[in-house]
Enzyme design. Sequence first.
Site, PDB file in Angstrom:
ATOM      1  N   ASN A  33     -10.246  -2.892   2.727  1.00 37.33           N
ATOM      2  CA  ASN A  33     -10.003  -2.848   1.285  1.00 37.33           C
ATOM      3  C   ASN A  33     -11.315  -2.605   0.553  1.00 37.33           C
ATOM      4  O   ASN A  33     -12.389  -2.637   1.167  1.00 37.33           O
ATOM      5  CB  ASN A  33      -9.418  -4.189   0.804  1.00 37.33           C
TER       6      ASN A  33
ATOM      7  N   HIS B   3       0.828  -1.225   0.000  1.00 33.63           N
ATOM      8  CA  HIS B   3       0.000   0.000   0.000  1.00 33.63           C
ATOM      9  C   HIS B   3       0.863   1.276   0.000  1.00 33.63           C
ATOM     10  O   HIS B   3       0.504   2.280   0.616  1.00 33.63           O
ATOM     11  CB  HIS B   3      -0.952   0.024   1.198  1.00 33.63           C
TER      12      HIS B   3
HETATM   13 FE1  HDD Z   1      -2.382  -4.835   5.438  1.00 28.81          FE
HETATM   14  C1  HDD Z   1      -0.927  -1.812   5.097  1.00 28.81           C
HETATM   15  C2  HDD Z   1      -5.370  -3.554   4.282  1.00 28.81           C
HETATM   16  C3  HDD Z   1      -3.777  -7.992   5.475  1.00 28.81           C
HETATM   17  C4  HDD Z   1       0.373  -6.024   6.959  1.00 28.81           C
HETATM   18  N1  HDD Z   1      -3.008  -3.035   4.793  1.00 28.81           N
HETATM   19  C5  HDD Z   1      -2.265  -1.893   4.748  1.00 28.81           C
HETATM   20  C6  HDD Z   1      -3.069  -0.809   4.291  1.00 28.81           C
HETATM   21  C7  HDD Z   1      -4.319  -1.301   4.055  1.00 28.81           C
HETATM   22  C8  HDD Z   1      -4.282  -2.701   4.376  1.00 28.81           C
HETATM   23  C9  HDD Z   1      -5.518  -0.533   3.552  1.00 28.81           C
HETATM   24  C10 HDD Z   1      -2.587   0.610   4.068  1.00 28.81           C
HETATM   25  C11 HDD Z   1      -2.890   1.505   5.231  1.00 28.81           C
HETATM   26  C12 HDD Z   1      -2.475   2.913   4.911  1.00 28.81           C
HETATM   27  O1  HDD Z   1      -3.140   3.537   4.075  1.00 28.81           O
HETATM   28  O2  HDD Z   1      -1.482   3.356   5.471  1.00 28.81           O
HETATM   29  N2  HDD Z   1      -4.179  -5.634   4.899  1.00 28.81           N
HETATM   30  C13 HDD Z   1      -5.297  -4.918   4.543  1.00 28.81           C
HETATM   31  C14 HDD Z   1      -6.440  -5.809   4.477  1.00 28.81           C
HETATM   32  C15 HDD Z   1      -5.986  -7.060   4.805  1.00 28.81           C
HETATM   33  C16 HDD Z   1      -4.570  -6.943   5.079  1.00 28.81           C
HETATM   34  C17 HDD Z   1      -7.850  -5.395   4.142  1.00 28.81           C
HETATM   35  C18 HDD Z   1      -6.737  -8.343   4.905  1.00 28.81           C
HETATM   36  C19 HDD Z   1      -7.929  -8.451   5.352  1.00 28.81           C
HETATM   37  N3  HDD Z   1      -1.787  -6.680   6.059  1.00 28.81           N
HETATM   38  C20 HDD Z   1      -2.522  -7.839   6.023  1.00 28.81           C
HETATM   39  C21 HDD Z   1      -1.800  -8.897   6.699  1.00 28.81           C
HETATM   40  C22 HDD Z   1      -0.621  -8.327   7.135  1.00 28.81           C
HETATM   41  C23 HDD Z   1      -0.651  -6.939   6.723  1.00 28.81           C
HETATM   42  C24 HDD Z   1      -2.282 -10.317   6.872  1.00 28.81           C
HETATM   43  C25 HDD Z   1       0.527  -8.942   7.908  1.00 28.81           C
HETATM   44  C26 HDD Z   1       0.445 -10.001   8.651  1.00 28.81           C
HETATM   45  N4  HDD Z   1      -0.555  -4.077   5.857  1.00 28.81           N
HETATM   46  C27 HDD Z   1       0.410  -4.729   6.548  1.00 28.81           C
HETATM   47  C28 HDD Z   1       1.615  -3.864   6.886  1.00 28.81           C
HETATM   48  C29 HDD Z   1       1.178  -2.490   6.262  1.00 28.81           C
HETATM   49  C30 HDD Z   1      -0.187  -2.795   5.668  1.00 28.81           C
HETATM   50  C31 HDD Z   1       2.929  -4.416   6.464  1.00 28.81           C
HETATM   51  C32 HDD Z   1       2.150  -1.827   5.312  1.00 28.81           C
HETATM   52  C33 HDD Z   1       2.230  -0.392   5.709  1.00 28.81           C
HETATM   53  C34 HDD Z   1       1.481  -0.300   6.917  1.00 28.81           C
HETATM   54  O3  HDD Z   1       1.011  -1.533   7.281  1.00 28.81           O
HETATM   55  O4  HDD Z   1       1.280   0.708   7.557  1.00 28.81           O
HETATM   56  O5  HDD Z   1       1.786  -3.781   8.258  1.00 28.81           O
END
Ligand code: HDD
Length: 751
Positions: A201, A128
Amino acid sequence: RATGETVDAMPHNANKADEYGEASSKPRQGAAVGCPFSVGASTVSETNTNEKTGDAPEQGVNAASGHLPRVRADSGGQGMTTNLGVPIADNQSSLKAGLRGPALLKDFILREKITHFDHERIPERIVHARGSAAHGYFESYDSLQDLTCASLFAEAGKQTPVFVRFSTVAGERGSKDTARDARGFAVKFYTDQGNWDLVGNNIPVFFIQDAMKFPDLVHAVKPEPHHGMPQAASAHDTFWDFISLMPESAHMIMWVMSDRGIPRSYRMMQGFGVHSFRFVNAAGESHFVKFHWSPKLGTHSHVWDEAVKISGADPDFHRRDLWEAIEAGEYPEWELGVQVISEAEAESFSFDILDSTKLIPEELVPVRPIGRMVLNRNPDNFFAETEQVAFCTAHVVPGIDFSNDPLLAGRIHSYVDTQITRLGGANFQELPINAPVVPVHNNQRDGMHRQTIHRGRVAYEPNSLAGGCPFQNGEMGFVPFPEPIQGDEVRGKPEKFAEHYNQASLFFNSQADHEQQHIIDALRFELSKVTVPGIRNRTLAMLRNISETLAQGVADGLGMPLPEPLPKANPQPIAAEIEDSPALSLLARPGDGSIRTRQVAILLAAGVDATSLQAVSSALQAEGAVVRLVGPRVGPFNAADGSVIEADCSLENQPAPLFDALVVPDGQDASTALQADGRALEFVRDSFRHGKSILAIGAGTQLLEKADVPLQSAPAGVYEGSSADQALIDQLIAGIAQHRHPSRETNPPQV
Ligand code: HDD
């Protein structure tokens, strides 16, 4: 710059001559010439008074507590200083021993400037990375106290400030907006009981069932590690290798390959919390809930050829769309709804509500509207707000709790953890955009970049020296739902998680004909980019378990025979509750029927008929559409009646994919000139191929004929007339309100 007048008042840089030779040894003139900030000029953003919502705070509403104004900087009328406030005399040259001599190490002003510049970038989000955001507010429709004690739902009309960031998933920070991908829909609610982040999402399900697989999924979809390609695309070997070995992804793949993967606008897509969460009321009773955001403008998407072309013409397409709508006062709005399920109901479904690859069909549990969200202010600074905002699924408030979804469990850890690297330490929640609107009191201290100046000598609890403060809130605080838990430690998944295809089939079967065809086309495209035949084959084998029509369509598109279906993890069929869910089609949410903010191109060249042009233009603008006059170049053109019409953009800088509709006015000379311009013909062809509404008046029709538009078959959404009469214009407006005209689509495209 605040105004055009300021630019005119500064025809050249009058200070420039002082920078050279003898003159440079004397200090410069004090005030800057033509200070670009004029008093009284302001943007929409600057006139707002509430730091988080942009609105004047109303009584009884969560008034923000002062973080953003305190840190906002506006240099209007100010002299330049170093970071420590020392006035800077000269910002043009470094300090040297003689005009042609070496630069001096003691030039602390140069060194401060370069050092700061060297450290301007922070790590981008691992997923993202590309996103755009806006401020706004959430307003509760009713008191939900029977369901939850979350304070933002305490009473009808209660407003809570929000900051919302939309994003793509796979692309890097500078990648295009219109990639095929899921879109992030992350909402930070600044409630009066702390921040709640609903990090969702635009798709209600996910690729995998357990957080253990998240790093694998992301490594598979990101550019391949040996050569760093492709950018912001899933159409490559490693992604489809992983997917075809992970049949639980079948359902999500249907969504991403559908039109949902290429939305027309952030303002025109749904959002989902994905997991089952819990609402817990003051009596400690819990219900499972699924969160749904529904856009007022309806759900609309691009077509693939259009999305590809937009990514070249305007990679910032969605960012610009959101920004411009808010600056124009066309505030995007969504309704929040919940599906509420009791523990007993949850048990009765054919699927497990802890499995994030499954949704709860709206036909089984209706969505109850509980509030609305309006985005009404653009950020003042992209980095300080959009880049530094830190969403964390761990951020919940009293009344909202987690379920045991194993995907969610990993997320609760991952987000806080990633911010520590991304934002440089454990104090990221003190950044103004992340800080709650309520005061923070605890005994956490120190760490990188600490902002708060804690007073007193007590930083522990229990204490007597500070009268026991800050004290625990007991039942007034966050109390986790006391779910009884028993079980052996085990790495595994529940039985129902093994059923991978029922809802993938449900989604495919519930799409309109053209939507099904788009899924087939998308898979044909993606798999044609896969270079290893075995991966194509395995994916086809997986598709056979979803739909024979789908699998056959994709196989035909690849010139491949159908393989045997992939063996199922659970060979015992599980009967699904329903086989058709109309709510899953984009057509289920056509929007409010208006054409507000729709972008309409009116083509013009010398000799255009000013009357028909202006009649259509005013009628469209009266309906709230954004009309752009597109010429062979920008600037003035003489109309047939001698009046002068200014083209505000050109065939070159604003091609057809950037618009929702096309108008070709009357005027023989203009039509003749446009017919001789390949870009104008391409404009018409793209508009036709992408299913847009097209209106041609008088001689304008010749341009359509020259572009091979099959007028004789009276294609849907193409309107012709000899003059711009109201009935014709009304047809166009109704056509634009339909978004596009898929009945014109042929495979391959005729035009
Ligand atoms: Fe995630 C970012 C949505 C599963 C780990 N995720 C991130 C963002 C969104 C989502 C919208 C961006 C937020 C922003 O605008 O800063 N992610 C989801 C959805 C998931 C999902 C809807 C499943 C239902 N994500 C998911 C899993 C993991 C992560 C299973 C790790 C185990 N996601 C992350 C992260 C991020 C992220 C690595 C990257 C940047 C951040 O968090 O701030 O922690």
